[in-house]
Design a protein around this motif. Structure first.
Motif, short mmCIF file in Angstrom:
data_model
loop_
_atom_site.label_atom_id
_atom_site.label_comp_id
_atom_site.label_asym_id
_atom_site.label_seq_id
_atom_site.Cartn_x
_atom_site.Cartn_y
_atom_site.Cartn_z
N ASN A 136 0.85 -1.20 0.00
CA ASN A 136 0.00 0.00 0.00
C ASN A 136 0.88 1.24 0.00
N PHE A 137 1.85 1.28 0.89
CA PHE A 137 2.74 2.43 1.00
C PHE A 137 3.56 2.61 -0.28
N ASP A 138 4.00 1.51 -0.90
CA ASP A 138 4.73 1.61 -2.17
C ASP A 138 3.85 2.29 -3.22
N ARG A 139 2.60 1.85 -3.30
CA ARG A 139 1.67 2.42 -4.28
C ARG A 139 1.41 3.90 -3.98
N LEU A 140 1.25 4.24 -2.70
CA LEU A 140 1.05 5.63 -2.30
C LEU A 140 2.28 6.47 -2.67
N GLU A 141 3.46 5.94 -2.42
CA GLU A 141 4.70 6.64 -2.75
C GLU A 141 4.77 6.95 -4.26
N ARG A 142 4.40 5.98 -5.08
CA ARG A 142 4.41 6.20 -6.54
C ARG A 142 3.39 7.26 -6.95
N LEU A 143 2.20 7.23 -6.35
CA LEU A 143 1.19 8.24 -6.65
C LEU A 143 1.69 9.63 -6.28
N LEU A 144 2.27 9.78 -5.10
CA LEU A 144 2.76 11.08 -4.67
C LEU A 144 3.91 11.55 -5.55
N ASP A 145 4.77 10.63 -5.95
CA ASP A 145 5.88 10.98 -6.84
C ASP A 145 5.37 11.48 -8.19
N ARG A 146 4.38 10.77 -8.76
CA ARG A 146 3.78 11.21 -10.03
C ARG A 146 3.13 12.58 -9.88
N SER A 147 2.42 12.78 -8.78
CA SER A 147 1.74 14.06 -8.55
C SER A 147 2.75 15.19 -8.43
N GLN A 148 3.86 14.96 -7.73
CA GLN A 148 4.88 15.99 -7.58
C GLN A 148 5.53 16.32 -8.92
N ARG A 149 5.80 15.28 -9.73
CA ARG A 149 6.39 15.51 -11.06
C ARG A 149 5.43 16.31 -11.95
N GLN A 150 4.14 15.97 -11.90
CA GLN A 150 3.16 16.70 -12.70
C GLN A 150 3.07 18.16 -12.26
N LEU A 151 3.13 18.38 -10.96
CA LEU A 151 3.08 19.74 -10.44
C LEU A 151 4.29 20.54 -10.92
N LEU A 152 5.47 19.94 -10.86
CA LEU A 152 6.68 20.63 -11.32
C LEU A 152 6.61 20.92 -12.82
#
Length: 153
Positions: A133-149
């Protein structure tokens, strides 16, 4: 009286606490990361308040549906969600604590089950599934941060 089974997982995420909490409190984001690897989720109800209900169908990669029903017991926005998972599979409580830390934010996850032979056999599996679960959450947050940048740049 037997001691309940507690399964505790904690992970640091390089985002602020509110961003971490939003990944749970937004059903669209939540559906993208909830559950172990290989699951796809469909959320039909999500009323994030004390006494509110959460209905989610988790579909495994083999097509098997797992219908889950939760009741929110306590919600402190950005800090704490305490909830109860009901039958048909297992009744247990889950407490999620969101906190600031030196690396961004920390999510601590505490599941409490009645001690049974079945739950003792599943304890290690559930701990590992929570890490997924945490791995999947980490990937989602990473994608969101990259999209924001990308959007800001």
């Amino acid at each position: 009286m037997t001691t309940p089974i507690e399964i505790i997982n904690t992970r640091h995420f390089p985002v602020d606490r509110q961003t971490l909490f939003d990944a749970f409190s937004d059903p669209e984001k939540l559906a993208a990361w909830w559950g172990p690897e290989g699951f796809v989720n469909h959320i039909t109800a999500f009323d994030l308040k004390p006494g509110g209900h959460w209905l989610i169908t988790m579909t495994a990669d083999n097509g098997t549906d797992f219908h889950n029903r939760w009741t929110f017991e306590e919600v402190l926005a950005g800090e704490l969600v305490r909830m109860t998972h009901h039958e048909p599979v297992h009744v247990f409580s889950l407490e999620m604590r969101f906190a600031e830390d030196s690396q961004g934010a920390r999510l601590s996850w505490r599941m409490v089950f009645e001690r049974t032979d079945e739950m003792e056999a599943m304890e290690k599996f559930l701990h590992a599934a929570n890490e997924q679960n945490f791995d999947r959450l980490e990937r989602l947050l990473d994608r969101s941060q990259r999209q924001l940048l990308t959007f800001q740049g």
